[in-house]
Design a protein around this motif. Structure first.
Motif, short mmCIF file in Angstrom:
data_model
loop_
_atom_site.label_atom_id
_atom_site.label_comp_id
_atom_site.label_asym_id
_atom_site.label_seq_id
_atom_site.Cartn_x
_atom_site.Cartn_y
_atom_site.Cartn_z
N HIS A 194 7.74 -0.99 -5.07
CA HIS A 194 6.37 -1.30 -5.48
C HIS A 194 5.38 -1.30 -4.32
O HIS A 194 4.21 -0.99 -4.51
CB HIS A 194 6.31 -2.70 -6.12
CG HIS A 194 7.30 -2.92 -7.19
ND1 HIS A 194 8.37 -3.79 -7.05
CD2 HIS A 194 7.43 -2.38 -8.42
CE1 HIS A 194 9.09 -3.78 -8.15
NE2 HIS A 194 8.56 -2.93 -9.00
N SER A 195 5.82 -1.68 -3.13
CA SER A 195 4.92 -1.92 -2.01
C SER A 195 5.47 -1.31 -0.73
O SER A 195 6.67 -1.39 -0.47
CB SER A 195 4.74 -3.44 -1.81
OG SER A 195 4.03 -3.71 -0.63
N ARG A 196 4.58 -0.77 0.07
CA ARG A 196 4.96 -0.28 1.40
C ARG A 196 4.87 -1.38 2.44
O ARG A 196 5.34 -1.22 3.56
CB ARG A 196 4.04 0.85 1.83
CG ARG A 196 4.16 2.10 1.00
CD ARG A 196 3.17 3.13 1.48
NE ARG A 196 1.84 2.49 1.46
CZ ARG A 196 0.73 3.08 1.10
NH1 ARG A 196 0.74 4.34 0.78
NH2 ARG A 196 -0.40 2.44 1.09
N THR A 197 4.21 -2.51 2.09
CA THR A 197 3.95 -3.53 3.10
C THR A 197 4.88 -4.72 3.08
O THR A 197 5.04 -5.39 4.09
CB THR A 197 2.50 -4.03 3.00
OG1 THR A 197 2.29 -4.58 1.70
CG2 THR A 197 1.52 -2.93 3.27
N GLY A 198 5.49 -5.06 1.92
CA GLY A 198 6.34 -6.24 1.90
C GLY A 198 7.15 -6.37 0.63
O GLY A 198 6.85 -5.75 -0.39
#
Length: 174
Positions: free
Chosen positions: A30-34
């Protein structure tokens, strides 16, 4: 992905073992950041002081009380992080609901549930997906009965978790 994500209470990919319960809320899919997890911390569980070279983490206590550490001590004693002191006098703290701990890469940190009831926390790890794979493998070890201190330490090393003090995942070991 251009759409957002809404995860209702109780939803997410859940892993439940005798030793731990982790619900994946937001993952690297879902997320590239966390990655975001809801974690039930059983009584007596002590993650042990450890450090990551490339991961940042945020812990937010939802229910119960945890003892938390996030600083470099004057001396890294190998047995029990709860007696550590920082050069500025800092010590581990008891943290209840609404408490938050930020851990930058390279910072020694730990948490334990010293009580006889479970605690619950929200846990953000960045960048994904290392902690997702770590949790999957760890919980499989707990489920299959193959979790022992050496196996868990080897797994932690595989995922950039350098153990400083012992991990205790059995309330009887605390």
């Amino acid at each position: 992905m251009t759409d957002g994500l809404v995860i209702p209470p109780g939803a997410g990919r859940k892993f439940v073992t005798k030793a731990q319960e982790v619900t994946f809320k937001v993952t690297g899919d879902h997320s590239r950041t966390g990655s975001l997890f809801e974690v039930v911390v059983p009584p007596g569980f002590d993650v042990g002081a450890h450090v990551h070279t490339r991961t940042e983490e945020i812990f937010y206590v939802l229910d119960g009380e945890l003892e938390l550490l996030a600083f470099e001590p004057d001396e890294r004693t190998p047995e029990d992080w709860r007696s550590w002191r920082g050069s500025d006098g800092r010590r581990p703290v008891r943290a209840g609901p609404g408490s938050c701990m930020f851990v930058p890469a390279g910072c020694p940190h730990a948490f334990t549930n010293p009580h006889d009831t479970p605690a619950r926390m929200l846990f953000l790890s960045a960048p994904p997906p290392d902690h997702e794979a770590y949790f999957e493998e760890l919980l499989e070890m707990f489920d299959s009965g193959t979790a022992n201190v050496d196996a868990v330490i080897n797994l932690r090393e595989k995922y950039d978790i350098q153990q400083i003090t012992p991990l205790r995942f059995d309330a009887a070991e605390s």
